[in-house]
Design an enzyme around this catalytic site. Structure first.
Site, PDB file in Angstrom:
ATOM      1  N   ARG A  47       0.828  -1.214   0.000  1.00 31.81           N
ATOM      2  CA  ARG A  47       0.000   0.000   0.000  1.00 31.81           C
ATOM      3  C   ARG A  47       0.864   1.267   0.000  1.00 31.81           C
ATOM      4  O   ARG A  47       0.957   1.968  -1.007  1.00 31.81           O
ATOM      5  CB  ARG A  47      -0.948  -0.042   1.220  1.00 31.81           C
ATOM      6  CG  ARG A  47      -2.088   0.955   1.213  1.00 31.81           C
ATOM      7  CD  ARG A  47      -1.726   2.376   1.532  1.00 31.81           C
ATOM      8  NE  ARG A  47      -1.076   2.552   2.829  1.00 31.81           N
ATOM      9  CZ  ARG A  47      -0.517   3.675   3.209  1.00 31.81           C
ATOM     10  NH1 ARG A  47      -0.519   4.730   2.419  1.00 31.81           N
ATOM     11  NH2 ARG A  47       0.074   3.784   4.393  1.00 31.81           N
ATOM     12  N   ASP A  48       1.551   1.493   1.091  1.00 30.47           N
ATOM     13  CA  ASP A  48       2.304   2.745   1.210  1.00 30.47           C
ATOM     14  C   ASP A  48       3.396   2.806   0.140  1.00 30.47           C
ATOM     15  O   ASP A  48       3.676   3.869  -0.422  1.00 30.47           O
ATOM     16  CB  ASP A  48       2.940   2.826   2.604  1.00 30.47           C
ATOM     17  CG  ASP A  48       3.289   4.246   3.021  1.00 30.47           C
ATOM     18  OD1 ASP A  48       3.174   5.154   2.196  1.00 30.47           O
ATOM     19  OD2 ASP A  48       3.691   4.440   4.180  1.00 30.47           O
TER      20      ASP A  48
ATOM     21  N   HIS B  64       5.866   4.416  12.637  1.00 29.83           N
ATOM     22  CA  HIS B  64       5.826   4.345  11.165  1.00 29.83           C
ATOM     23  C   HIS B  64       6.818   5.402  10.687  1.00 29.83           C
ATOM     24  O   HIS B  64       6.500   6.594  10.650  1.00 29.83           O
ATOM     25  CB  HIS B  64       4.394   4.637  10.717  1.00 29.83           C
ATOM     26  CG  HIS B  64       4.181   4.738   9.235  1.00 29.83           C
ATOM     27  ND1 HIS B  64       3.443   3.816   8.520  1.00 29.83           N
ATOM     28  CD2 HIS B  64       4.576   5.663   8.338  1.00 29.83           C
ATOM     29  CE1 HIS B  64       3.411   4.171   7.244  1.00 29.83           C
ATOM     30  NE2 HIS B  64       4.089   5.304   7.111  1.00 29.83           N
TER      31      HIS B  64
ATOM     32  N   HIS C 277       9.489   6.928   7.989  1.00 23.86           N
ATOM     33  CA  HIS C 277      10.097   7.003   6.653  1.00 23.86           C
ATOM     34  C   HIS C 277      11.594   7.283   6.832  1.00 23.86           C
ATOM     35  O   HIS C 277      12.013   7.825   7.864  1.00 23.86           O
ATOM     36  CB  HIS C 277       9.389   8.072   5.811  1.00 23.86           C
ATOM     37  CG  HIS C 277       8.042   7.612   5.341  1.00 23.86           C
ATOM     38  ND1 HIS C 277       7.797   7.201   4.048  1.00 23.86           N
ATOM     39  CD2 HIS C 277       6.877   7.439   6.010  1.00 23.86           C
ATOM     40  CE1 HIS C 277       6.534   6.823   3.939  1.00 23.86           C
ATOM     41  NE2 HIS C 277       5.948   6.953   5.116  1.00 23.86           N
TER      42      HIS C 277
ATOM     43  N   CYS D 238       4.931   9.214  -0.036  1.00 21.77           N
ATOM     44  CA  CYS D 238       3.519   9.601   0.000  1.00 21.77           C
ATOM     45  C   CYS D 238       3.282  10.579  -1.133  1.00 21.77           C
ATOM     46  O   CYS D 238       4.040  11.542  -1.291  1.00 21.77           O
ATOM     47  CB  CYS D 238       3.179  10.253   1.343  1.00 21.77           C
ATOM     48  SG  CYS D 238       1.502  10.901   1.393  1.00 21.77           S
TER      49      CYS D 238
ATOM     50  N   ASN E  31       9.250   4.050   3.414  1.00 23.17           N
ATOM     51  CA  ASN E  31       9.376   3.651   4.817  1.00 23.17           C
ATOM     52  C   ASN E  31      10.711   2.976   5.017  1.00 23.17           C
ATOM     53  O   ASN E  31      11.328   2.510   4.064  1.00 23.17           O
ATOM     54  CB  ASN E  31       8.312   2.583   5.150  1.00 23.17           C
ATOM     55  CG  ASN E  31       6.988   3.197   5.403  1.00 23.17           C
ATOM     56  OD1 ASN E  31       6.182   3.297   4.505  1.00 23.17           O
ATOM     57  ND2 ASN E  31       6.755   3.615   6.619  1.00 23.17           N
TER      58      ASN E  31
HETATM   59  C1  LIG Z   1     -10.446  11.449   1.323  1.00 21.10           C
HETATM   60  C2  LIG Z   1     -10.799  11.866  -0.086  1.00 21.10           C
HETATM   61  C3  LIG Z   1     -11.645  10.813  -0.756  1.00 21.10           C
HETATM   62  C4  LIG Z   1     -11.571  13.163   0.009  1.00 21.10           C
HETATM   63  O1  LIG Z   1     -11.669  13.732  -1.297  1.00 21.10           O
HETATM   64  P1  LIG Z   1     -12.829  14.738  -1.664  1.00 21.10           P
HETATM   65  O2  LIG Z   1     -12.639  15.169  -3.073  1.00 21.10           O
HETATM   66  O3  LIG Z   1     -12.872  15.801  -0.608  1.00 21.10           O
HETATM   67  O4  LIG Z   1     -14.078  13.774  -1.483  1.00 21.10           O
HETATM   68  P2  LIG Z   1     -15.606  13.983  -1.775  1.00 21.10           P
HETATM   69  O5  LIG Z   1     -16.326  13.269  -0.669  1.00 21.10           O
HETATM   70  O6  LIG Z   1     -15.921  15.421  -2.025  1.00 21.10           O
HETATM   71  O7  LIG Z   1     -15.836  13.167  -3.137  1.00 21.10           O
HETATM   72  C5  LIG Z   1     -15.239  13.573  -4.357  1.00 21.10           C
HETATM   73  C6  LIG Z   1     -15.254  12.403  -5.326  1.00 21.10           C
HETATM   74  O8  LIG Z   1     -14.450  11.335  -4.808  1.00 21.10           O
HETATM   75  C7  LIG Z   1     -15.258  10.164  -4.640  1.00 21.10           C
HETATM   76  N1  LIG Z   1     -14.823   9.487  -3.396  1.00 21.10           N
HETATM   77  C8  LIG Z   1     -14.856   9.993  -2.164  1.00 21.10           C
HETATM   78  N2  LIG Z   1     -14.369   9.094  -1.295  1.00 21.10           N
HETATM   79  C9  LIG Z   1     -14.022   8.004  -2.001  1.00 21.10           C
HETATM   80  C10 LIG Z   1     -13.472   6.766  -1.661  1.00 21.10           C
HETATM   81  N3  LIG Z   1     -13.159   6.456  -0.379  1.00 21.10           N
HETATM   82  N4  LIG Z   1     -13.235   5.860  -2.615  1.00 21.10           N
HETATM   83  C11 LIG Z   1     -13.536   6.166  -3.908  1.00 21.10           C
HETATM   84  N5  LIG Z   1     -14.070   7.335  -4.319  1.00 21.10           N
HETATM   85  C12 LIG Z   1     -14.311   8.245  -3.356  1.00 21.10           C
HETATM   86  C13 LIG Z   1     -16.673  10.669  -4.562  1.00 21.10           C
HETATM   87  O9  LIG Z   1     -17.578   9.668  -4.914  1.00 21.10           O
HETATM   88  C14 LIG Z   1     -16.621  11.808  -5.557  1.00 21.10           C
HETATM   89  O10 LIG Z   1     -16.623  11.252  -6.862  1.00 21.10           O
HETATM   90  P3  LIG Z   1     -17.227  12.063  -8.112  1.00 21.10           P
HETATM   91  O11 LIG Z   1     -18.648  12.344  -7.713  1.00 21.10           O
HETATM   92  O12 LIG Z   1     -16.390  13.309  -8.245  1.00 21.10           O
HETATM   93  O13 LIG Z   1     -17.057  11.094  -9.231  1.00 21.10           O
HETATM   94  C15 LIG Z   1      -9.519  12.118  -0.939  1.00 21.10           C
HETATM   95  O14 LIG Z   1      -8.854  13.215  -0.414  1.00 21.10           O
HETATM   96  C16 LIG Z   1      -8.612  10.949  -0.968  1.00 21.10           C
HETATM   97  O15 LIG Z   1      -8.919   9.912  -1.547  1.00 21.10           O
HETATM   98  N6  LIG Z   1      -7.434  11.066  -0.328  1.00 21.10           N
HETATM   99  C17 LIG Z   1      -6.541   9.929  -0.210  1.00 21.10           C
HETATM  100  C18 LIG Z   1      -5.145  10.384  -0.184  1.00 21.10           C
HETATM  101  C19 LIG Z   1      -4.263   9.195   0.059  1.00 21.10           C
HETATM  102  O16 LIG Z   1      -4.614   8.048  -0.164  1.00 21.10           O
HETATM  103  N7  LIG Z   1      -3.027   9.481   0.522  1.00 21.10           N
HETATM  104  C20 LIG Z   1      -2.075   8.469   0.773  1.00 21.10           C
HETATM  105  C21 LIG Z   1      -2.388   7.637   1.977  1.00 21.10           C
HETATM  106  S1  LIG Z   1      -1.974   8.416   3.530  1.00 21.10           S
HETATM  107  C22 LIG Z   1      -0.321   8.041   3.728  1.00 21.10           C
HETATM  108  O17 LIG Z   1       0.288   7.482   2.850  1.00 21.10           O
HETATM  109  C23 LIG Z   1       0.285   8.349   5.049  1.00 21.10           C
HETATM  110  C24 LIG Z   1       0.453   7.123   5.965  1.00 21.10           C
HETATM  111  C25 LIG Z   1      -0.884   6.527   6.363  1.00 21.10           C
HETATM  112  O18 LIG Z   1       1.188   6.096   5.305  1.00 21.10           O
HETATM  113  C26 LIG Z   1       1.196   7.511   7.236  1.00 21.10           C
HETATM  114  C27 LIG Z   1       2.362   8.481   7.002  1.00 21.10           C
HETATM  115  O19 LIG Z   1       3.461   8.072   6.578  1.00 21.10           O
HETATM  116  O20 LIG Z   1       2.122   9.664   7.233  1.00 21.10           O
END
Ligand SMILES: CC(C)(COP(=O)([O-])OP(=O)([O-])OC[C@H]1O[C@@H](n2cnc3c(N)ncnc32)[C@H](O)[C@@H]1OP(=O)([O-])[O-])[C@@H](O)C(=O)NCCC(=O)NCCSC(=O)C[C@@](C)(O)CC(=O)[O-]
Length: 302
Positions: free
Chosen positions: A15-16, A207, A209, A240, A249
């Protein structure tokens, strides 16, 4: 100094790690990686995320990947779910654990999940409730726990606040994440201490990096506090997409090498782990980003 005798590692590489690859990684390769990790003895694997495919297209095959895994008894499979839409989409895949991911800095919260910290907690609350009602364990990630790519240094009080808010909504475990790898041992200890104000030692993890080469010292520094659960990424995969310049990581191989050398058990077979790292690195057309893997592969080659 009382070090734990056993450490649990969660490999977050599928995933990450793979969320950050520019080229396409087919679902079959991701599944092949998960199979190799479980064969190497990993007891938990963070497989994918149910996030918007517009934000992270690399994880759009989440359902396909989860469905393709031949599950091994005793292994837990976790997935990221930022909101109810993601949680509902994940349920059919039967994750053992879901991860809600917030941040200790406002700017990172906005860039990563498009909402403030307070709004993120409001979004997570129904997810946590629904998951726990189904008996799915809930982990929370606190990103940017020591430093933020947009705001700079992050005070431990920010971590404490997010830990408190996560505790209030029923998140069972929190991971203290140094998203951009800027932390050094004392800073990471302070961030961990802040999380420990609201969570027990058995319910926190690190966690880290490795952007600045500090992930192993940070692991050691928190081991010395008694922390025994860590995320790591095979072959040091990742970064990320919303933290530009951050590398992967800490490599699982490097952590395992260090822990085994200290007499700390992990249940992981380092040789098989190195094969898993080589499998994905060969596919990506590069060498594993792990010092231990590089040394041991050179030794194998004679
Ligand atoms: C959170 C949202 C969805 C908000 O995004 P948004 O644009 O604010 O969401 P929304 O609710 O306004 O919806 C917009 C569109 O997204 C769709 N949607 C809404 N939610 C979903 C969903 N769950 N799955 C699929 N589709 C989704 C929704 O249906 C809509 O579709 P449209 O009508 O435009 O076709 C967006 O910002 C997002 O997906 N962010 C993810 C970012 C991400 O994955 N980052 C990497 C992971 S975090 C990380 O790596 C850090 C970590 C954990 O490892 C720890 C560290 O090291 O820090």
């Amino acid at each position: 100094m009382k070090l734990p005798s056993r450490v649990k590692l969660v490999d977050v590489g599928p995933r990450d790690g793979l969320q950050n690859e520019k080229g396409e990684v087919p679902a079959a390769v991701k599944i092949g990686l998960v199979h190799r990790l479980q064969d190497a003895g990993l007891k938990e694997i963070e497989v994918t995320s149910f996030v918007s495919p517009k934000w992270v297209p690399q994880m759009a095959d989440n359902t396909q990947v989860m469905a393709g895994i031949q599950r091994k008894p005793g292994v837990r499979y976790s997935v990221l779910t930022p909101n109810m839409k993601g949680f509902e989409a994940s349920v059919a895949s039967k994750p053992d654990e879901i991860v809600v991911f917030g941040a200790a800095s406002e700017a990172f919260s906005q860039r990563n999940i498009n909402c403030s910290i307070a709004e993120s907690i409001e979004r997570f609350a129904p997810v946590v409730e629904a998951a726990r009602a189904k008996g799915i364990y809930v982990r929370g990630a606190i990103s940017t726990a020591v430093g933020c790519p947009y705001e700079g240094d992050v005070a431990p009080e920010r971590v404490e606040l997010v830990a408190k808010l996560m505790k209030q909504i029923g998140v069972q475990h929190v991971g203290v994440a140094d998203t951009i790898g800027v932390g050094t041992p004392r800073k990471v200890q302070a961030a961990m201490e802040a999380a420990l104000k609201h969570y027990e030692l058995d319910d926190v993890s690190g966690h880290f990096h490795d952007t600045y080469g500090q992930a192993l010292p940070n692991t050691l520094a928190t081991l010395e506090m008694g922390v025994w659960q860590y995320d790591s990424s095979v072959a040091g995969l990742g970064g990320c997409p919303y933290a530009k310049g951050a590398t992967g990581n800490v490599a699982t191989e490097d952590v395992v090498y260090m822990l085994h050398g200290m007499g700390i058990e992990t249940g992981i077979d380092l040789d098989k782990l190195i094969d898993a790292g080589k499998y994905i690195s060969d596919f990506l057309g590069r060498k594993p980003n792990s010092r231990a893997a590089t040394a041991l592969l050179n030794k194998r080659a004679g």
